[in-house]
Structures are given as structure tokens and as C-alpha cells.
Design a protein around this motif. Structure first.
Motif, mmCIF file in Angstrom:
data_model
loop_
_atom_site.group_PDB
_atom_site.id
_atom_site.type_symbol
_atom_site.label_atom_id
_atom_site.label_comp_id
_atom_site.label_asym_id
_atom_site.label_seq_id
_atom_site.Cartn_x
_atom_site.Cartn_y
_atom_site.Cartn_z
ATOM 1 N N ARG A 39 0.828 -1.212 0.000
ATOM 2 C CA ARG A 39 0.000 0.000 0.000
ATOM 3 C C ARG A 39 0.858 1.255 0.000
ATOM 4 N NH1 ARG A 39 -3.074 -3.157 3.612
ATOM 5 N NH2 ARG A 39 -2.091 -2.154 5.410
ATOM 6 N N ALA A 40 1.959 1.239 0.769
ATOM 7 C CA ALA A 40 2.849 2.408 0.799
ATOM 8 C C ALA A 40 3.449 2.678 -0.567
ATOM 9 C CB ALA A 40 3.956 2.197 1.834
ATOM 10 N N TRP A 41 3.728 1.629 -1.336
ATOM 11 C CA TRP A 41 4.332 1.780 -2.653
ATOM 12 C C TRP A 41 3.314 2.217 -3.702
ATOM 13 C CZ3 TRP A 41 9.135 1.903 -4.601
ATOM 14 C CH2 TRP A 41 9.291 1.757 -5.972
ATOM 15 N N SER A 42 2.078 1.709 -3.586
ATOM 16 C CA SER A 42 1.125 1.862 -4.688
ATOM 17 C C SER A 42 0.225 3.082 -4.589
ATOM 18 C CB SER A 42 0.253 0.603 -4.789
ATOM 19 O OG SER A 42 -0.498 0.430 -3.598
ATOM 20 N N GLU A 43 -0.062 3.589 -3.368
ATOM 21 C CA GLU A 43 -1.061 4.645 -3.267
ATOM 22 C C GLU A 43 -0.814 5.513 -2.039
ATOM 23 O OE1 GLU A 43 -4.761 2.625 -2.895
ATOM 24 O OE2 GLU A 43 -4.319 1.788 -0.926
ATOM 25 N N PRO A 44 -1.273 6.772 -2.088
ATOM 26 C CA PRO A 44 -1.175 7.620 -0.894
ATOM 27 C C PRO A 44 -2.009 7.037 0.235
ATOM 28 C CG PRO A 44 -1.681 8.926 -2.846
ATOM 29 C CD PRO A 44 -1.857 7.490 -3.230
ATOM 30 N N GLY A 45 -1.530 7.213 1.447
ATOM 31 C CA GLY A 45 -2.244 6.689 2.608
ATOM 32 C C GLY A 45 -1.388 6.781 3.852
ATOM 33 N N ARG A 46 -1.903 6.233 4.931
ATOM 34 C CA ARG A 46 -1.201 6.297 6.204
ATOM 35 C C ARG A 46 0.159 5.612 6.128
ATOM 36 N NH1 ARG A 46 -1.276 7.145 11.451
ATOM 37 N NH2 ARG A 46 -0.435 5.602 12.881
ATOM 38 N N GLU A 47 0.223 4.469 5.421
ATOM 39 C CA GLU A 47 1.487 3.742 5.347
ATOM 40 C C GLU A 47 2.565 4.584 4.673
ATOM 41 O OE1 GLU A 47 -1.403 2.570 4.435
ATOM 42 O OE2 GLU A 47 -1.808 0.898 5.806
ATOM 43 N N ARG A 48 2.202 5.257 3.565
ATOM 44 C CA ARG A 48 3.195 6.095 2.887
ATOM 45 C C ARG A 48 3.592 7.282 3.757
ATOM 46 N NH1 ARG A 48 2.209 7.854 -3.267
ATOM 47 N NH2 ARG A 48 2.426 5.580 -3.448
ATOM 48 N N ASP A 49 2.639 7.863 4.472
ATOM 49 C CA ASP A 49 2.968 8.967 5.372
ATOM 50 C C ASP A 49 3.979 8.529 6.436
ATOM 51 O OD1 ASP A 49 1.251 10.605 3.999
ATOM 52 O OD2 ASP A 49 -0.410 10.365 5.398
ATOM 53 N N LEU A 50 3.793 7.328 6.991
ATOM 54 C CA LEU A 50 4.729 6.831 8.001
ATOM 55 C C LEU A 50 6.115 6.636 7.415
ATOM 56 C CD1 LEU A 50 2.474 4.223 9.848
ATOM 57 C CD2 LEU A 50 3.218 6.451 10.697
ATOM 58 N N VAL A 51 6.188 6.102 6.201
ATOM 59 C CA VAL A 51 7.493 5.905 5.555
ATOM 60 C C VAL A 51 8.181 7.250 5.334
ATOM 61 C CG1 VAL A 51 8.617 5.149 3.423
ATOM 62 C CG2 VAL A 51 6.870 3.716 4.478
ATOM 63 N N VAL A 52 7.419 8.235 4.876
ATOM 64 C CA VAL A 52 7.998 9.558 4.629
ATOM 65 C C VAL A 52 8.509 10.175 5.927
ATOM 66 C CG1 VAL A 52 7.460 11.921 3.917
ATOM 67 C CG2 VAL A 52 6.673 9.990 2.541
ATOM 68 N N GLN A 53 7.717 10.110 6.994
ATOM 69 C CA GLN A 53 8.144 10.700 8.267
ATOM 70 C C GLN A 53 9.372 9.986 8.825
ATOM 71 O OE1 GLN A 53 6.588 13.726 8.049
ATOM 72 N NE2 GLN A 53 6.542 13.618 10.287
ATOM 73 N N ALA A 54 9.429 8.651 8.709
ATOM 74 C CA ALA A 54 10.605 7.917 9.182
ATOM 75 C C ALA A 54 11.840 8.301 8.376
ATOM 76 C CB ALA A 54 10.354 6.406 9.090
ATOM 77 N N SER A 55 11.678 8.453 7.073
ATOM 78 C CA SER A 55 12.812 8.836 6.225
ATOM 79 C C SER A 55 13.292 10.242 6.563
ATOM 80 C CB SER A 55 12.419 8.743 4.750
ATOM 81 O OG SER A 55 12.002 7.436 4.414
ATOM 82 N N LYS A 56 12.344 11.140 6.825
ATOM 83 C CA LYS A 56 12.722 12.505 7.192
ATOM 84 C C LYS A 56 13.469 12.532 8.523
ATOM 85 C CE LYS A 56 9.379 15.466 6.891
ATOM 86 N NZ LYS A 56 8.002 16.018 6.920
ATOM 87 N N ALA A 57 13.030 11.738 9.495
ATOM 88 C CA ALA A 57 13.719 11.694 10.785
ATOM 89 C C ALA A 57 15.137 11.173 10.620
ATOM 90 C CB ALA A 57 12.939 10.809 11.766
ATOM 91 N N ALA A 58 15.299 10.137 9.790
ATOM 92 C CA ALA A 58 16.650 9.606 9.545
ATOM 93 C C ALA A 58 17.523 10.646 8.851
ATOM 94 C CB ALA A 58 16.551 8.330 8.708
ATOM 95 N N LEU A 59 16.960 11.355 7.888
ATOM 96 C CA LEU A 59 17.716 12.401 7.192
ATOM 97 C C LEU A 59 18.120 13.505 8.155
ATOM 98 C CD1 LEU A 59 18.792 13.776 4.627
ATOM 99 C CD2 LEU A 59 16.484 14.726 4.290
ATOM 100 N N ALA A 60 17.218 13.932 9.021
ATOM 101 C CA ALA A 60 17.542 14.988 9.983
ATOM 102 C C ALA A 60 18.683 14.546 10.898
ATOM 103 C CB ALA A 60 16.306 15.339 10.803
ATOM 104 N N ALA A 61 18.635 13.301 11.379
ATOM 105 C CA ALA A 61 19.710 12.798 12.242
ATOM 106 C C ALA A 61 21.027 12.763 11.497
ATOM 107 C CB ALA A 61 19.346 11.405 12.757
ATOM 108 N N TRP A 62 21.001 12.319 10.236
ATOM 109 C CA TRP A 62 22.239 12.239 9.440
ATOM 110 C C TRP A 62 22.838 13.623 9.225
ATOM 111 C CZ3 TRP A 62 23.817 14.089 4.684
ATOM 112 C CH2 TRP A 62 24.971 13.509 4.147
#
Length: 390
Positions: free
Chosen positions: A24-47
Motif C-alpha cells: 500500500r505504501a508503494w502503490s497509493e497515498p495513505g497512512r502507510e506512505r505517510d509513516l514511511v515519509v516521516q521515518a525517512s525525514k527523521a533519519a535524514l535529519a539525524a544524518w
């Protein structure tokens, strides 16, 4: 082989949950994609914070910057900024108090015994909110990491400030979260569930038979409908907060409903939930009370028709909020959807008038039945009025 199946069952269970979520995160907008984006942003901020403070500047307590950056990539921009200010204030208070006491007493153990109770109490200060615990964290960083100096403590505060700036900047500048979809989905779920419950009760009563009806299941679903409306209310609160301080929100704002439109939608769905639970409760009581108290087939089928028309009106109301004819938000009815809803509500009101006129003749010797159905008709009239007004 049985032990192999038992050993792999937890893996299969986790895989059954994770794989669909990834799809679902790969195929369409939704909660799963939002969580992936927020996790990626947190990792980027830490880096980024570590790259500057740890790798480039080689600060002695460099981990403070990425740690603060991670926790401040919050679920909304407003929350990132508000919690960032509170967290920095808490860390600064704990650091300053611990540094002053440690330098004054020249004993880390004694300083810790005195400082920790004090900063834990300071952390309860209302203005620090949920970030008050970081006062104790700041004090522990000072007291457990070698000799205490003013320069080292100032460096820790500076690292925390830099980490906070990085975390907030990443959250603001890179796809800042907006929860409009979650709010609309929650409203749509509540309206759809109400329609399905009313249709199910109408289909069950249409046959004129009361035996073996799943009345308990209907009532449980109706009670859960109230919780769906509460979830919609919570989601709307999140969507409003996600617009505060959000540059992406300013671009989205022209398509947003106002507070009054959301309040109207919630008011209608609140009453739909109340009316639906009242209907299912009464149907369950009639079904469980025995044949003597049950209305005849003609009255039962008439009431089933009323429920079916109510379900249709609720479905059309949902279309005016979320369907292709809607203007994109609660309260933004398209002309076609709005006209169809008005016709459905008018038809529902005519059905209620006919039912009300025929009810006394159908149960002439049963005052209790008249009271019960009278209360249901009063609820139904109020619901029809709400749908018509909205």
C-alpha cells in the motif's frame, strides 16, 4: 513437521501484516506512505545533524544533535516547533542547574542527589508540557560525562539547538505532513458504516420475520459507529493542527472546509450514530421480548422501508461530502449531489408522515408500542431535518 509450522507461524503472521502495508505504501497515498515519509525525514535529519556536529566539527557530545533532530520530526509542523521550544528550554534548565550545583559542590555524587529531584520537579512545569522530562536528561548529560565545565555545558546546549533547528527545518521544508486525507477518510468511514447498518436492519425486517435476526450483531455495530465518529473528530483535530505553520498547508487551504462545515458534518454523523444505535436497540428488544410484543408483518415492512430510505439519504449525504459531485470538502455540495439528497430527504419525510398516520391504527391497543415507535419517529424526523438543512 508440526514444530516447524509452529515455529514459522509468527513469521507468517508478521509477513501477512508487513507485506500488504509495504504494497500500500508503494502503490497509493495513505497512512502507510505517510509513516514511511516521516521515518525517512527523521533519519535524514539525524544524518545531517551528525554530519555537521559529529563528523565536521567533531564535538565531544555530538550525539545530542542527531538525537534532538530525530525526536523533533513530529507528526505536525506546529508540534515540531512547539515541542522544539519546550525541549530546548527543558534541556537548558537541566544543564544550567546541574552545572551550577556541580561546580559549587565539586562532587558529582552529591550534585546528582540534589539536582535530579529538583529538575524532575521543574520538569512538571506546565509551560514545558510533555517535554519536561528532558530537564532531567540535560542534567544527566552534565553529571555523567566527565569533568563539569561551563564550556562543555554551553556546547551541549548549542548542539541541542542545532539539532532542533535541523529537525524542524526538515519537517517544514520536506513534504510537511497534512492530514486532510485522514479526516475525510474517517468521515467517509462513519457515513458508510451507518448506511450499511441501516440497510442490513432494513433487509432483515423486510421479510416480516423476527426469529433468527442477528439483532445483537446489529447493535454492536451501531455502538461501534459512535466510536468511528469520535475517530473522525480526532482526525479533524489533527488535520487542523497540521495546517498551523505549514507552508504546504497554505497551498492546500483554498480546498479546505471551514470549522463550521466540519462541525456540521460531525453534528449530522453524531445524530446518525445516535439514531442508529436507538433503532438497533429497539429492534433487539422487540426481537427478544417474544411474539406477543412484535408488530405485524405490514408494520414491520413499512418500518423496514423507512430504514432503507434513511440509509439512502445517509449514502447521498456521504456523496455530497466525498463523492465526485462534491466540491472537495464537507459542506461543499455539488449541484447534482445536493439536489439528489434534497429529493431523497423529501421522500423520506413523506414516508415518515405516512408511517406516522398509519401507526395508531396498526397498534390501537398497545400504548407501549406507540411510545416506542413514536420516539423512533421523532429521532427520524430530526435526522431528516438535519440532512435537509445541511
Amino acid at each position: 513437521m508440526e514444530w516447524i509450522r509452529n515455529a514459522t507461524r509468527p513469521v507468517r503472521r508478521v509477513t501477512g501484516v508487513v507485506v500488504p502495508a509495504v504494497r500500500r505504501a508503494w502503490s497509493e497515498p495513505g497512512r502507510e506512505r505517510d509513516l514511511v515519509v516521516q521515518a525517512s525525514k527523521a533519519a535524514l535529519a539525524a544524518w545531517l545533524a551528525w554530519a555537521v556536529v559529529g563528523w565536521w566539527l567533531a564535538a565531544p557530545m555530538a550525539f545530542v544533535a542527531p538525537w534532538v533532530a530525530v525526536v523533533l520530526v513530529e507528526s505536525t509542523v506546529y508540534r515540531s516547533i512547539a515541542h522544539g521550544l519546550q525541549q530546548l528550554a527543558a534541556i537548558a534548565v537541566g544543564t544550567v542547574v546541574a552545572t551550577a550545583v556541580a561546580l559549587l559542590l565539586d562532587s558529582t555524587m552529591t550534585a546528582m542527589a540534589l539536582v535530579l529531584p529538583a529538575v524532575l520537579l521543574l520538569g512538571q512545569w506546565r509551560r514545558l508540557g510533555s517535554q519536561g522530562a528532558y530537564a532531567a536528561t540535560g542534567a544527566l548529560f552534565v553529571l555523567t560525562n566527565g569533568p563539569v565545565t561551563v564550556a562543555a555545558s554551553a556546547a551541549r546546549i548549542a548542539e541541542a539547538v542545532f539539532g532542533a533547528v535541523v529537525g524542524v527545518a526538515v519537517n517544514v521544508l520536506i513534504r510537511p505532513p497534512v492530514y486532510l486525507r485522514d479526516a475525510r477518510a474517517a468521515l467517509e468511514d462513519a457515513a458508510g458504516e451507518a448506511q450499511e447498518i441501516l440497510d442490513a436492519v432494513a433487509d432483515g425486517l423486510a421479510g416480516g420475520e423476527w426469529d433468527d435476526l442477528p439483532v445483537g450483531e446489529w447493535h454492536e455495530r451501531a455502538l461501534r459507529l459512535g466510536r468511528l465518529v469520535d475517530q473522525a473528530r480526532s482526525a479533524i483535530g489533527w488535520s487542523r493542527e497540521s495546517m498551523r505553520g505549514n507552508p504546504r498547508g497554505r497551498r492546500t487551504r483554498p480546498r479546505l472546509p471551514g470549522d463550521e462545515a466540519y462541525s456540521d458534518a460531525l453534528g449530522v454523523l453524531d445524530y446518525v450514530a445516535l439514531h442508529t444505535s436507538g433503532v438497533t436497540r429497539t429492534v433487539r428488544e422487540i426481537a427478544e421480548s417474544g411474539r406477543a410484543a412484535r408488530p405485524g408483518p405490514e408494520l414491520t415492512r413499512a418500518y423496514a422501508e423507512f430504514l432503507r430510505q434513511t440509509a439512502r439519504a445517509v449514502r447521498l449525504y456521504g456523496r455530497t461530502l466525498f463523492g465526485p459531485d462534491a466540491a472537495g470538502a464537507p459542506g461543499g455540495h455539488g449541484d447534482a449531489a445536493g439536489e439528489e439528497l434534497r429529493e431523497a430527504v423529501s421522500e423520506l419525510q413523506r414516508t415518515l408522515d405516512d408511517f406516522r398516520r398509519g401507526l395508531p391504527g396498526a397498534v390501537p391497543d398497545d400504548p407501549d408500542a406507540l411510545v416506542t415507535y413514536g420516539s423512533l419517529l421523532a429521532q427520524a424526523n430530526r435526522l431528516a431535518d438535519l440532512l435537509a438543512q445541511d
